[in-house]
Design a protein around this motif. Structure first.
Motif, mmCIF file in Angstrom:
data_model
loop_
_atom_site.group_PDB
_atom_site.id
_atom_site.type_symbol
_atom_site.label_atom_id
_atom_site.label_comp_id
_atom_site.label_asym_id
_atom_site.label_seq_id
_atom_site.Cartn_x
_atom_site.Cartn_y
_atom_site.Cartn_z
ATOM 1 N N ARG A 117 0.822 -1.215 0.000
ATOM 2 C CA ARG A 117 0.000 0.000 0.000
ATOM 3 C C ARG A 117 0.862 1.274 0.000
ATOM 4 N NH1 ARG A 117 -3.864 0.014 4.834
ATOM 5 N NH2 ARG A 117 -1.972 -0.593 5.937
ATOM 6 N N LEU A 119 2.584 4.947 -1.029
ATOM 7 C CA LEU A 119 2.221 6.280 -1.501
ATOM 8 C C LEU A 119 3.335 6.756 -2.426
ATOM 9 C CD1 LEU A 119 0.936 7.975 1.791
ATOM 10 C CD2 LEU A 119 -0.435 7.088 -0.101
ATOM 11 N N LEU A 144 6.346 10.018 1.849
ATOM 12 C CA LEU A 144 5.975 9.211 0.687
ATOM 13 C C LEU A 144 7.049 8.162 0.411
ATOM 14 C CD1 LEU A 144 3.836 11.439 0.368
ATOM 15 C CD2 LEU A 144 4.151 11.256 -2.096
ATOM 16 N N TYR A 209 -6.803 7.304 0.178
ATOM 17 C CA TYR A 209 -5.414 7.087 -0.199
ATOM 18 C C TYR A 209 -4.728 5.991 0.625
ATOM 19 C CZ TYR A 209 -6.055 11.828 -2.100
ATOM 20 O OH TYR A 209 -6.515 12.929 -2.771
ATOM 21 N N ASN A 210 -5.319 5.622 1.743
ATOM 22 C CA ASN A 210 -4.576 4.762 2.664
ATOM 23 C C ASN A 210 -4.563 3.281 2.277
ATOM 24 O OD1 ASN A 210 -7.152 3.992 3.412
ATOM 25 N ND2 ASN A 210 -7.105 5.052 5.399
ATOM 26 N N GLY A 212 -3.047 2.673 -0.545
ATOM 27 C CA GLY A 212 -2.006 2.836 -1.554
ATOM 28 C C GLY A 212 -2.487 3.768 -2.645
ATOM 29 N N ALA A 213 -1.624 4.643 -3.123
ATOM 30 C CA ALA A 213 -2.046 5.610 -4.135
ATOM 31 C C ALA A 213 -0.846 6.218 -4.838
ATOM 32 C CB ALA A 213 -2.874 6.723 -3.496
ATOM 33 N N PHE A 257 0.094 15.502 -0.561
ATOM 34 C CA PHE A 257 0.947 14.548 0.142
ATOM 35 C C PHE A 257 0.577 14.458 1.616
ATOM 36 C CE2 PHE A 257 4.622 15.644 -3.012
ATOM 37 C CZ PHE A 257 3.905 15.060 -4.039
ATOM 38 N N ALA A 260 -2.739 12.611 2.154
ATOM 39 C CA ALA A 260 -2.511 11.171 2.069
ATOM 40 C C ALA A 260 -1.889 10.661 3.364
ATOM 41 C CB ALA A 260 -1.622 10.841 0.875
ATOM 42 N N ARG A 261 -0.924 11.385 3.889
ATOM 43 C CA ARG A 261 -0.289 10.971 5.152
ATOM 44 C C ARG A 261 -1.257 11.058 6.314
ATOM 45 N NH1 ARG A 261 2.466 7.436 6.685
ATOM 46 N NH2 ARG A 261 3.661 7.831 4.794
ATOM 47 N N TRP A 264 -3.324 7.983 6.452
ATOM 48 C CA TRP A 264 -2.545 6.866 6.984
ATOM 49 C C TRP A 264 -2.436 6.958 8.512
ATOM 50 C CZ3 TRP A 264 -0.201 2.370 5.636
ATOM 51 C CH2 TRP A 264 -0.258 2.017 4.279
#
Length: 267
Positions: A117, A119, A144, A209-210, A212-213, A257, A260-261, A264
């Motif tokens: 998964r 990023l 990332l 996004y968590n 994987g993206a 970014f 996305a983090r 996660w």
């Protein structure tokens, strides 16, 4: 004792100065690094330092002296120079007293190692080295797993890119490729792909996004190429509440970014 250079007309100095030009960087297979932090990170990344230029009278800070000692041990050629010669060599207004010439690394998609998964950032067609460097710095800060620079308008090791990235350009999971190679690689690893576009119907914070993206950003002048308008690519956008229709690409990168983090970290 290291060779001491006192003339701006020294052949080594002339050859190093040429590396401020992209054509010469490509011809010589070398690039220029100035700045204590950037050189330190290049050394930590294991880059091959071909030449080091140190001006001892300018190298007064503790950090600069520590880097100079590392260069003396690790550089193939260690040279000392006068302040006048150093001024000719340095890119911009750096007075750290240390400069290095490194062999250009060539990382491809095959060199990238990813966790489950992952990023991944894709920067397509960016022309300004400062934007590439700033995006790399944001990718590093957000944690990332990899960055792919696709069809760049400048070389990855432009001195301004190195400086704007604060040396994060030397990370191992950064590769250059064509856009076609990149999208085929993403499809091959079945990574959900999200392309930042002003006309997108999906908000950047409304997708997941968590799992994987891949986050794809294009140049401010030309946007994304047609490669990123096909099946399997979801367009995402940032809401704009003023008269501008988009943000600077490096600012957009930071927002995406870190969103996305955030997802996660919220798991």
């Amino acid at each position: 004792m290291p060779e001491h250079i006192t003339s701006r007309q020294n052949p080594r100095v002339k050859e190093a100065v040429k590396l401020k030009q992209r054509r010469q960087r490509e011809r010589q297979g070398r690039f220029f690094i100035d700045g204590v932090r950037e050189i330190d990170r290049a050394l930590n990344a294991g880059l091959g330092i071909v030449e080091a230029f140190v001006c001892e009278s300018l190298c007064s800070a503790e950090e600069a002296q520590a880097v100079a000692k590392r260069l003396e041990k690790q550089a193939k050629e260690f040279l000392t120079v006068t302040p006048d010669v150093f001024e000719k060599l340095c890119f911009g207004e750096r007075t750290d007293g240390v400069l290095a010439v490194a062999a250009t690394p060539h990382h491809t998609l095959d060199d990238i190692e990813l966790p489950e998964r992952p990023l991944v950032a894709v920067l397509e067609g960016l022309e300004k080295p400062g934007n590439i460097g700033a995006a790399l710095r944001s990718a590093d800060g957000a944690g990332l797993d990899a960055v792919i620079v696709a069809n760049p308008g400048t070389d990855l090791f432009n001195p301004n890119t190195v400086r704007a990235s604060l040396g994060t350009v030397f990370g191992g999971n950064i590769a250059a490729a064509t856009s076609e190679e990149t999208i085929e690689w993403l499809r091959g690893i079945e990574l959900p792909t999200y392309a930042a576009r002003p006309e997108a119907n999906h908000r950047y914070d409304g997708v997941i996004y968590n799992q994987g993206a891949a986050l794809v950003l294009g140049s401010e002048a030309h946007g994304l190429s047609d490669v990123w308008y096909g099946a399997g690519v979801t367009a995402i956008g940032l809401p704009m509440h003023g008269i501008a229709d988009s943000l600077n690409v490096s600012a957009t990168a930071a927002v995406l970014f870190y969103e996305a983090r955030r997802q996660w970290d919220a798991e």
